[in-house]
Design a protein around this motif. Structure first.
Motif, PDB file in Angstrom:
ATOM      1  N   GLU A 114       0.425  -3.939  17.073  1.00  0.00           N
ATOM      2  CA  GLU A 114       0.777  -2.522  17.187  1.00  0.00           C
ATOM      3  C   GLU A 114       1.516  -2.051  15.941  1.00  0.00           C
ATOM      4  N   TYR A 115       2.442  -2.867  15.451  1.00  0.00           N
ATOM      5  CA  TYR A 115       3.179  -2.472  14.247  1.00  0.00           C
ATOM      6  C   TYR A 115       2.299  -2.553  13.008  1.00  0.00           C
ATOM      7  N   LEU A 116       1.395  -3.516  12.965  1.00  0.00           N
ATOM      8  CA  LEU A 116       0.459  -3.582  11.847  1.00  0.00           C
ATOM      9  C   LEU A 116      -0.448  -2.360  11.844  1.00  0.00           C
ATOM     10  N   GLN A 117      -0.866  -1.925  13.021  1.00  0.00           N
ATOM     11  CA  GLN A 117      -1.713  -0.739  13.116  1.00  0.00           C
ATOM     12  C   GLN A 117      -0.969   0.507  12.644  1.00  0.00           C
ATOM     13  N   ILE A 118       0.316   0.614  13.004  1.00  0.00           N
ATOM     14  CA  ILE A 118       1.108   1.753  12.541  1.00  0.00           C
ATOM     15  C   ILE A 118       1.208   1.740  11.020  1.00  0.00           C
ATOM     16  N   LEU A 119       1.499   0.558  10.469  1.00  0.00           N
ATOM     17  CA  LEU A 119       1.595   0.429   9.009  1.00  0.00           C
ATOM     18  C   LEU A 119       0.271   0.764   8.347  1.00  0.00           C
ATOM     19  N   ASP A 120      -0.819   0.358   8.962  1.00  0.00           N
ATOM     20  CA  ASP A 120      -2.146   0.625   8.421  1.00  0.00           C
ATOM     21  C   ASP A 120      -2.457   2.116   8.457  1.00  0.00           C
ATOM     22  N   GLU A 121      -2.037   2.784   9.537  1.00  0.00           N
ATOM     23  CA  GLU A 121      -2.377   4.195   9.708  1.00  0.00           C
ATOM     24  C   GLU A 121      -1.567   5.105   8.791  1.00  0.00           C
ATOM     25  N   LEU A 122      -0.363   4.701   8.466  1.00  0.00           N
ATOM     26  CA  LEU A 122       0.470   5.501   7.575  1.00  0.00           C
ATOM     27  C   LEU A 122      -0.016   5.355   6.130  1.00  0.00           C
ATOM     28  N   THR A 123      -0.289   6.472   5.465  1.00  0.00           N
ATOM     29  CA  THR A 123      -0.506   6.362   4.026  1.00  0.00           C
ATOM     30  C   THR A 123       0.828   6.004   3.382  1.00  0.00           C
ATOM     31  N   TYR A 124       0.772   5.495   2.170  1.00  0.00           N
ATOM     32  CA  TYR A 124       2.036   5.109   1.533  1.00  0.00           C
ATOM     33  C   TYR A 124       2.893   6.341   1.253  1.00  0.00           C
ATOM     34  N   ARG A 125       2.259   7.458   0.937  1.00  0.00           N
ATOM     35  CA  ARG A 125       3.029   8.683   0.736  1.00  0.00           C
ATOM     36  C   ARG A 125       3.718   9.113   2.032  1.00  0.00           C
ATOM     37  N   GLU A 126       3.019   9.009   3.148  1.00  0.00           N
ATOM     38  CA  GLU A 126       3.636   9.349   4.425  1.00  0.00           C
ATOM     39  C   GLU A 126       4.810   8.418   4.726  1.00  0.00           C
ATOM     40  N   PHE A 127       4.629   7.138   4.416  1.00  0.00           N
ATOM     41  CA  PHE A 127       5.713   6.182   4.629  1.00  0.00           C
ATOM     42  C   PHE A 127       6.948   6.592   3.827  1.00  0.00           C
ATOM     43  N   LEU A 128       6.744   6.965   2.561  1.00  0.00           N
ATOM     44  CA  LEU A 128       7.869   7.352   1.719  1.00  0.00           C
ATOM     45  C   LEU A 128       8.488   8.670   2.177  1.00  0.00           C
ATOM     46  N   MET A 129       7.676   9.573   2.694  1.00  0.00           N
ATOM     47  CA  MET A 129       8.210  10.814   3.248  1.00  0.00           C
ATOM     48  C   MET A 129       9.152  10.530   4.407  1.00  0.00           C
ATOM     49  N   ILE A 164       8.286  18.464  -2.430  1.00  0.00           N
ATOM     50  CA  ILE A 164       7.493  19.217  -3.402  1.00  0.00           C
ATOM     51  C   ILE A 164       7.601  18.595  -4.796  1.00  0.00           C
ATOM     52  N   ALA A 165       8.804  18.222  -5.183  1.00  0.00           N
ATOM     53  CA  ALA A 165       9.027  17.700  -6.531  1.00  0.00           C
ATOM     54  C   ALA A 165       8.462  16.293  -6.704  1.00  0.00           C
ATOM     55  N   GLU A 166       8.669  15.428  -5.731  1.00  0.00           N
ATOM     56  CA  GLU A 166       8.309  14.017  -5.890  1.00  0.00           C
ATOM     57  C   GLU A 166       6.871  13.715  -5.493  1.00  0.00           C
ATOM     58  N   PHE A 167       6.358  14.414  -4.488  1.00  0.00           N
ATOM     59  CA  PHE A 167       5.025  14.091  -3.982  1.00  0.00           C
ATOM     60  C   PHE A 167       3.996  15.192  -4.235  1.00  0.00           C
ATOM     61  N   LYS A 168       4.421  16.247  -4.929  1.00  0.00           N
ATOM     62  CA  LYS A 168       3.509  17.335  -5.302  1.00  0.00           C
ATOM     63  C   LYS A 168       2.832  17.954  -4.080  1.00  0.00           C
ATOM     64  N   ILE A 169       3.569  18.095  -2.998  1.00  0.00           N
ATOM     65  CA  ILE A 169       3.030  18.688  -1.784  1.00  0.00           C
ATOM     66  C   ILE A 169       3.265  20.197  -1.825  1.00  0.00           C
ATOM     67  N   PRO A 170       2.229  21.007  -1.697  1.00  0.00           N
ATOM     68  CA  PRO A 170       2.432  22.456  -1.662  1.00  0.00           C
ATOM     69  C   PRO A 170       3.347  22.832  -0.489  1.00  0.00           C
ATOM     70  N   GLU A 171       4.239  23.763  -0.733  1.00  0.00           N
ATOM     71  CA  GLU A 171       5.225  24.106   0.298  1.00  0.00           C
ATOM     72  C   GLU A 171       4.570  24.550   1.602  1.00  0.00           C
ATOM     73  N   ASP A 172       3.462  25.290   1.505  1.00  0.00           N
ATOM     74  CA  ASP A 172       2.838  25.801   2.716  1.00  0.00           C
ATOM     75  C   ASP A 172       2.061  24.727   3.487  1.00  0.00           C
ATOM     76  N   GLU A 173       2.016  23.493   2.962  1.00  0.00           N
ATOM     77  CA  GLU A 173       1.336  22.407   3.668  1.00  0.00           C
ATOM     78  C   GLU A 173       2.311  21.411   4.294  1.00  0.00           C
ATOM     79  N   ILE A 174       3.593  21.572   4.037  1.00  0.00           N
ATOM     80  CA  ILE A 174       4.571  20.589   4.507  1.00  0.00           C
ATOM     81  C   ILE A 174       4.622  20.530   6.028  1.00  0.00           C
ATOM     82  N   ASP A 175       4.675  21.701   6.685  1.00  0.00           N
ATOM     83  CA  ASP A 175       4.758  21.703   8.146  1.00  0.00           C
ATOM     84  C   ASP A 175       3.565  20.993   8.779  1.00  0.00           C
ATOM     85  N   SER A 176       2.366  21.247   8.261  1.00  0.00           N
ATOM     86  CA  SER A 176       1.177  20.623   8.840  1.00  0.00           C
ATOM     87  C   SER A 176       1.166  19.118   8.576  1.00  0.00           C
ATOM     88  N   MET A 177       1.663  18.693   7.414  1.00  0.00           N
ATOM     89  CA  MET A 177       1.734  17.264   7.122  1.00  0.00           C
ATOM     90  C   MET A 177       2.714  16.572   8.062  1.00  0.00           C
TER      91      MET A 177
END
Length: 223
Positions: A114-129, A164-177
């Motif tokens: 289960e934990y391996l699956q969670i780690l697999d499903e998270l992109t590395y950017r999502e993990f860092l977020m 926005i600064a570190e991951f180059k995520i557009p501000e209007d996409e943060i909520d959906s991410m």
């Protein structure tokens, strides 16, 4: 069958498609150069995995590595790790496997999977977020009679600026991410009809994520 045969002939005549065929096990070996580079990428990922697995003191013994549970965990973890392009995600897989060597870490192999699956499903950017949000939550403990949303409001704008600064995520996409992170069980959006119009993607990291982060942590790497 003739259609399939003609299609294969057409593909083999296209240099770029022929190069892609080399990346598939059992594909044509016409272009040895592409096959070499594909193998080199896999070798680099394998080396990273075993390098991290051998980093530090791990309690391996013949009885353990011949046990069905360990072999199963090893194979599933290795197969997951070599899919990844980012070295640190490969190392996180190896760290998760090392954490399983402590018999008190997981109740059984199902929990490990289960934990391996969670780690697999998270992109590395999502993990860092999520790591960044966890750090903010640790830096901003609750004030007296302050709920989770009220605490979040004290640092949410700063958190978004750093995304926005570190991951180059557009501000209007943060909520959906942030909303999409609900799928992993590592992030929980604040619920309740009275907050529906103001919450958006706002939420908090879960105990599951905090445990995962600890399981893949390393004293050599700032997770």
């Amino acid at each position: 069958m003739n259609y399939l045969k003609n299609t294969c002939v057409n593909i083999s005549n296209e240099p770029l498609l022929r190069m892609l065929m080399q990346l598939i096990p059992g594909g044509s070996a016409i272009d040895v150069g592409v096959s070499y580079y594909a193998k080199r990428i896999e070798d680099d990922r394998r080396r990273t995995f075993f390098d991290e697995l051998g980093n530090g003191n791990i309690n391996l013994n013949p009885e353990l590595i011949q046990s069905d549970d360990f072999v199963h965990c090893f194979i599933t973890t290795y197969n997951a790790a070599i899919k990844y392009r980012i070295e640190e995600k490969i190392r996180n897989c190896a760290r998760l496997l090392k954490s399983a060597l402590d018999e008190n870490t997981f109740a059984d192999t199902d929990e490990y999977e289960e934990y391996l699956q969670i780690l697999d499903e998270l992109t590395y950017r999502e993990f860092l977020m999520l790591v960044k949000l966890d750090n903010f939550e640790n830096d901003y403990p609750h004030k007296l009679e302050e709920n989770d949303l009220q605490r979040l409001e004290r640092f949410w704008d700063q958190y978004k600026r750093e995304l926005i600064a570190e991951f180059k995520i557009p501000e209007d996409e943060i909520d959906s991410m942030m909303t999409r992170l609900n799928r992993t069980g590592c992030y929980e959006i604040f619920a309740g009809s009275y907050m529906a119009d103001i919450v958006g993607g706002k939420g908090k990291v879960t105990p599951t994520f905090r445990r995962l982060r600890k399981l893949v942590s390393s004293k050599h790497v700032d997770c």
